[in-house]
Design a protein around this motif. Structure first.
Motif, PDB file in Angstrom:
ATOM      1  N   HIS A   1       7.269  -9.774  -3.735  1.00 50.32           N
ATOM      2  CA  HIS A   1       7.214  -8.513  -3.928  1.00 50.32           C
ATOM      3  C   HIS A   1       6.322  -7.645  -4.692  1.00 50.32           C
ATOM      4  N   GLY A   2       6.133  -8.135  -5.950  1.00 50.87           N
ATOM      5  CA  GLY A   2       5.527  -7.506  -6.762  1.00 50.87           C
ATOM      6  C   GLY A   2       3.939  -7.469  -6.445  1.00 50.87           C
ATOM      7  N   ALA A   3       3.560  -8.699  -5.839  1.00 52.45           N
ATOM      8  CA  ALA A   3       2.016  -8.561  -5.244  1.00 52.45           C
ATOM      9  C   ALA A   3       1.890  -7.824  -4.027  1.00 52.45           C
ATOM     10  N   VAL A   4       2.927  -7.387  -3.261  1.00 47.58           N
ATOM     11  CA  VAL A   4       2.872  -6.669  -2.241  1.00 47.58           C
ATOM     12  C   VAL A   4       3.102  -5.169  -2.650  1.00 47.58           C
ATOM     13  N   GLN A   5       3.615  -5.173  -3.745  1.00 46.49           N
ATOM     14  CA  GLN A   5       3.977  -3.675  -4.369  1.00 46.49           C
ATOM     15  C   GLN A   5       2.519  -2.966  -4.399  1.00 46.49           C
ATOM     16  N   ALA A   6       1.393  -3.660  -4.787  1.00 53.87           N
ATOM     17  CA  ALA A   6       0.033  -3.130  -4.938  1.00 53.87           C
ATOM     18  C   ALA A   6      -0.530  -2.632  -3.777  1.00 53.87           C
ATOM     19  N   ILE A   7      -0.204  -3.373  -2.626  1.00 54.46           N
ATOM     20  CA  ILE A   7      -0.606  -2.888  -1.388  1.00 54.46           C
ATOM     21  C   ILE A   7       0.111  -1.667  -0.754  1.00 54.46           C
ATOM     22  N   GLY A   8       1.324  -1.765  -1.247  1.00 54.14           N
ATOM     23  CA  GLY A   8       2.427  -0.588  -0.944  1.00 54.14           C
ATOM     24  C   GLY A   8       1.809   0.832  -1.551  1.00 54.14           C
ATOM     25  N   LEU A   9       1.199   0.571  -2.884  1.00 53.14           N
ATOM     26  CA  LEU A   9       0.776   1.776  -3.419  1.00 53.14           C
ATOM     27  C   LEU A   9      -0.408   2.336  -2.951  1.00 53.14           C
TER      28      LEU A   9
END
Length: 278
Positions: free
Chosen positions: A48-56
């Protein structure tokens, strides 16, 4: 446990069913952080933390696309009221992506409170055990050898159905946790769509779908409570009927109730989605 081999067939099958039902009851009250000691959850949080960068990053993209599609000209963006509206939308969307994990856990905890309320109101602190009625045991034990041959066939088929249904039940509950982990891991991507007005429906659908998965637990608990009430009232069987008739009536109704329960559990996702208008 009875020494009769026919009775043992049924008792062993019911023991398997009771064990799986008890396990289901325990799993329903667990959170994703507690499931399997939290090992899976730690991995999901990292993802989730890694995907959060993509989400931002997608957040900015959806925001720009939203401006282009909703604003007729650049002059509209310069209007204070319109600029403020866009700023608030962007800030809220960024907060949803940044604190999405906390928001999802809060929603899960709310639903778990509903599940606990249903358990308490149903008067069941634990899964109710399905026990073979003594009348059936006596009928089988009092039958002669030749009568026990068809009884063995009936109980063998019935036991097979009961074991299969118990494993289908537990697999469905495990599948619910699987879906919870999938939603949590990928959450930043669909949540980022809130940044743009044309794409916000994707984020709304995601939240509704996640809530539906959480609410599956309530449907499963309700199904188990209703089954326990049915199982507590075995069919009325004439003591003068043949042993095969008595066993067949009991096993048939028991399997029918189990099929209804498994069907309700398997359809829990569809039931909740229809309730939420998905």
């Amino acid at each position: 446990m009875s020494d009769n081999w026919v009775v043992q067939n049924l008792e062993n099958a019911l023991n398997t069913w009771n064990q799986k039902l008890t396990e289901i009851w325990q799993l329903i009250t667990q959170s994703p952080q507690q499931f399997k000691g939290g090992t899976i959850w730690n991995v999901i949080v990292n993802i989730h933390g890694a995907v959060q960068a993509i989400g931002l990053a997608l957040l900015v993209l959806f925001f720009v696309v939203g401006i282009v599609k909703t604003c007729g000209s650049f002059a509209e963006v310069r209007k204070p009221e319109h600029a403020l509206k866009l700023f608030i939308r962007f800030a809220i969307a960024k907060g949803v992506v940044t604190y999405g994990l906390e928001l999802m856990l809060a929603l899960f905890n709310i639903v778990q409170g509903l599940v606990s309320t249903i358990m308490t109101s149903g008067g069941l602190g634990a899964a109710q055990q399905t026990i073979l009625p003594q009348e059936i045991v006596n009928a089988v034990e009092n039958s002669d050898f030749w009568d026990q041959i068809p009884l063995w066939a009936v109980t063998l088929i019935g036991s097979l159905f009961i074991v299969i249904l118990s494993f289908i039940m537990i697999m469905t509950v495990y599948g619910r946790f699987f879906k919870l982990y999938l939603y949590t891991a990928i959450a930043p991507v669909p949540l980022s769509t809130f940044a743009g007005e044309p794409t916000q429906h994707v984020g709304k659908s995601f939240i509704k779908s996640y809530a539906a998965v959480c609410l599956e637990g309530a449907i499963i608990v309700l199904g188990c409570i209703i089954f326990s009430l049915f199982a507590a009232s075995p069919p009325a069987i004439s003591p003068n009927a043949a042993a095969v008739t008595q066993v067949w009536s009991y096993v048939g109704e028991l399997i029918f109730n189990m099929l209804v329960l498994v069907g309700a559990v398997k359809m829990a996702d569809r039931i909740v989605r229809e309730m939420m208008g998905l």
